[in-house]
Design a protein around this motif. Structure first.
Motif, short mmCIF file in Angstrom:
data_model
loop_
_atom_site.label_atom_id
_atom_site.label_comp_id
_atom_site.label_asym_id
_atom_site.label_seq_id
_atom_site.Cartn_x
_atom_site.Cartn_y
_atom_site.Cartn_z
N GLN A 1 -0.28 0.03 0.69
CA GLN A 1 -0.59 1.36 1.24
C GLN A 1 -2.08 1.50 1.56
O GLN A 1 -2.45 2.26 2.46
CB GLN A 1 -0.15 2.45 0.25
CG GLN A 1 1.37 2.54 0.16
CD GLN A 1 1.85 3.66 -0.76
OE1 GLN A 1 1.13 4.59 -1.05
NE2 GLN A 1 3.08 3.55 -1.23
N GLY A 2 -2.92 0.78 0.83
CA GLY A 2 -4.36 0.87 1.08
C GLY A 2 -4.84 -0.13 2.11
O GLY A 2 -5.97 -0.06 2.57
N GLY A 3 -3.96 -1.11 2.44
CA GLY A 3 -4.36 -2.15 3.38
C GLY A 3 -5.30 -3.17 2.75
O GLY A 3 -6.14 -3.78 3.43
N PHE A 4 -5.18 -3.37 1.42
CA PHE A 4 -6.01 -4.36 0.73
C PHE A 4 -5.20 -5.63 0.48
O PHE A 4 -4.01 -5.53 0.17
CB PHE A 4 -6.45 -3.85 -0.66
CG PHE A 4 -7.02 -2.46 -0.66
CD1 PHE A 4 -8.13 -2.16 0.10
CD2 PHE A 4 -6.45 -1.46 -1.44
CE1 PHE A 4 -8.66 -0.88 0.10
CE2 PHE A 4 -6.98 -0.18 -1.45
CZ PHE A 4 -8.08 0.11 -0.67
N PRO A 5 -5.81 -6.81 0.55
CA PRO A 5 -5.07 -8.01 0.15
C PRO A 5 -4.89 -8.04 -1.37
O PRO A 5 -5.67 -7.41 -2.10
CB PRO A 5 -5.96 -9.16 0.61
CG PRO A 5 -7.34 -8.58 0.69
CD PRO A 5 -7.18 -7.11 0.98
N ALA A 6 -3.85 -8.71 -1.83
CA ALA A 6 -3.65 -8.93 -3.28
C ALA A 6 -3.10 -10.34 -3.38
O ALA A 6 -1.90 -10.55 -3.45
CB ALA A 6 -2.69 -7.91 -3.86
N ASN A 7 -4.00 -11.33 -3.33
CA ASN A 7 -3.59 -12.73 -3.23
C ASN A 7 -3.02 -13.27 -4.54
O ASN A 7 -2.19 -14.17 -4.54
CB ASN A 7 -4.76 -13.60 -2.78
CG ASN A 7 -5.34 -13.09 -1.48
OD1 ASN A 7 -6.16 -12.17 -1.47
ND2 ASN A 7 -4.88 -13.62 -0.36
N SER B 1 10.31 9.49 -9.26
CA SER B 1 10.53 9.17 -7.86
C SER B 1 9.25 8.68 -7.19
O SER B 1 9.28 8.03 -6.17
CB SER B 1 11.09 10.40 -7.11
OG SER B 1 10.07 11.36 -7.01
N ASN B 2 8.09 9.00 -7.78
CA ASN B 2 6.81 8.48 -7.27
C ASN B 2 6.53 7.10 -7.84
O ASN B 2 5.46 6.56 -7.61
CB ASN B 2 5.65 9.39 -7.70
CG ASN B 2 5.69 10.71 -6.98
OD1 ASN B 2 6.28 10.81 -5.93
ND2 ASN B 2 5.06 11.71 -7.56
N GLY B 3 7.42 6.56 -8.64
CA GLY B 3 7.18 5.27 -9.28
C GLY B 3 6.24 5.44 -10.46
O GLY B 3 5.59 4.51 -10.88
N ALA B 4 6.11 6.65 -10.98
CA ALA B 4 5.14 6.91 -12.03
C ALA B 4 5.83 7.58 -13.20
O ALA B 4 5.74 8.77 -13.39
CB ALA B 4 4.03 7.79 -11.51
N GLU B 5 6.57 6.80 -13.98
CA GLU B 5 7.23 7.36 -15.14
C GLU B 5 6.16 7.80 -16.14
O GLU B 5 5.26 7.03 -16.44
CB GLU B 5 8.15 6.31 -15.80
CG GLU B 5 9.20 5.71 -14.90
CD GLU B 5 8.66 4.65 -13.97
OE1 GLU B 5 7.50 4.23 -14.13
OE2 GLU B 5 9.39 4.25 -13.06
N LYS C 1 -1.90 9.26 -4.96
CA LYS C 1 -0.51 9.42 -4.47
C LYS C 1 0.48 8.71 -5.39
O LYS C 1 1.61 9.15 -5.56
CB LYS C 1 -0.38 8.83 -3.06
CG LYS C 1 -0.89 9.75 -1.98
CD LYS C 1 -0.59 9.15 -0.62
CE LYS C 1 -1.59 9.65 0.40
NZ LYS C 1 -1.87 8.68 1.46
N LEU C 2 0.05 7.59 -5.98
CA LEU C 2 0.97 6.79 -6.80
C LEU C 2 1.17 7.37 -8.20
O LEU C 2 2.06 6.94 -8.93
CB LEU C 2 0.47 5.35 -6.90
CG LEU C 2 0.58 4.53 -5.60
CD1 LEU C 2 -0.09 3.17 -5.78
CD2 LEU C 2 2.03 4.33 -5.19
N GLY C 3 0.34 8.33 -8.60
CA GLY C 3 0.54 8.97 -9.90
C GLY C 3 -0.36 8.43 -10.99
O GLY C 3 -1.18 7.54 -10.75
N PRO C 4 -0.17 8.94 -12.21
CA PRO C 4 -1.14 8.67 -13.29
C PRO C 4 -1.00 7.31 -13.97
O PRO C 4 -1.83 6.95 -14.79
CB PRO C 4 -0.86 9.79 -14.29
CG PRO C 4 0.60 10.08 -14.10
CD PRO C 4 0.91 9.82 -12.66
N ASN C 5 0.06 6.55 -13.64
CA ASN C 5 0.29 5.33 -14.41
C ASN C 5 -0.37 4.09 -13.85
O ASN C 5 -0.21 3.01 -14.39
CB ASN C 5 1.79 5.09 -14.57
CG ASN C 5 2.34 5.95 -15.68
OD1 ASN C 5 1.60 6.38 -16.56
ND2 ASN C 5 3.62 6.24 -15.63
#
Lengths: 91, 146
Positions: free
Chosen positions: B125-131, B48-52, B90-94
């Motif tokens: 979530q971090g407010g960083f660009p990812a162009n 559920s955290n997106g971290a299988e 927060k996003l987990g270990p993956n």
């Protein structure tokens, strides 16, 4: 000695075979030998359409010369000011 | 020769001991069942955290266009790194941050992640660009020429 990131736009780069990558690497190394010890190749990340290469060199000009002599594109050359990683958060 | 002895051992087990044995076996099954459920619950929670857990990770290069990135002070870079690390936790270990090359007006980041989506989520979530986010198909170096 400064480090640089070089963007090389190469359509289909991600599909290059191991043999093709080896041939490109050999070509690059040959030119590097001719240019002398001041320019060094650290590593390159090969993605679908682009290579991101990390080089150590005294200036941008020598990186351009390497690209010209090797027949590689060098679409963008940027001097690295800092390398950061998770340990930077602990500083 | 052996058969009569085995029969006699079996015959010697008292009914009370048999009940204990059945009880112990049932308890063990219950404990094992509980552990399996706990494991599945942990996996569901991680998913559920997106971290299988044990997802196959690929390497990615992310171009982040940041005006005057090369002029960021060590304190500013530390703060950005902390923000990034907090979102990663927060996003987990993956999703893992390997390293980033800061240049004049861009940051080239190398991450390991199961997909682009989680890298986009980290950026949002971090407010960083990812162009531009590109999966790394190969990493080559001097050794590749050998």
């Amino acid at each position: 000695m400064p480090k640089y990131v070089i963007e090389r736009e190469l359509p289909g780069a991600g599909k290059l075979s191991a043999q093709e990558l080896q041939a490109i690497s050999q070509k690059s190394c040959g030119v590097l030998r001719d240019l002398g010890p001041q320019i060094q190749w650290q590593q390159s990340y090969v993605t679908g359409e682009k290579l991101y290469c990390v080089y150590i060199a005294p200036n941008e000009q020598l990186i351009r010369q390497h690209a010209q002599q090797g027949g590689f594109p060098a679409n963008r050359i940027s001097k690295i000011t800092t390398v950061i990683d998770p340990t930077t958060a602990e500083a | 020769m052996c058969k009569p002895i085995m029969t006699s051992v079996s015959d010697s087990v008292s009914p009370r001991r048999e009940v204990y044995r059945l009880f112990a076996a049932s308890a063990l099954l219950l404990v094992l069942g509980g552990l399996t459920n706990a494991g599945q619950a942990a996996e569901r929670s991680a998913a559920s955290n997106g971290a299988e857990p044990r997802a196959k990770l690929s390497t990615y290069v992310i171009e982040r266009e940041i005006k005057d990135a090369g002029k960021l002070s060590p304190v500013e870079l530390r703060d950005i790194s902390r923000k990034s690390r907090d979102v990663l936790e927060k996003l987990g270990p993956n999703i893992r941050w390997v390293q980033s090359y800061v240049v004049d007006d861009k940051i080239y980041c190398v991450y390991q992640a199961p997909n682009k989506e989680i890298i986009r989520r980290h950026a949002e979530q971090g407010g960083f660009p990812a162009n531009r986010i590109s999966e790394v198909k190969n990493i080559i170096s001097l050794k590749t020429a050998e």
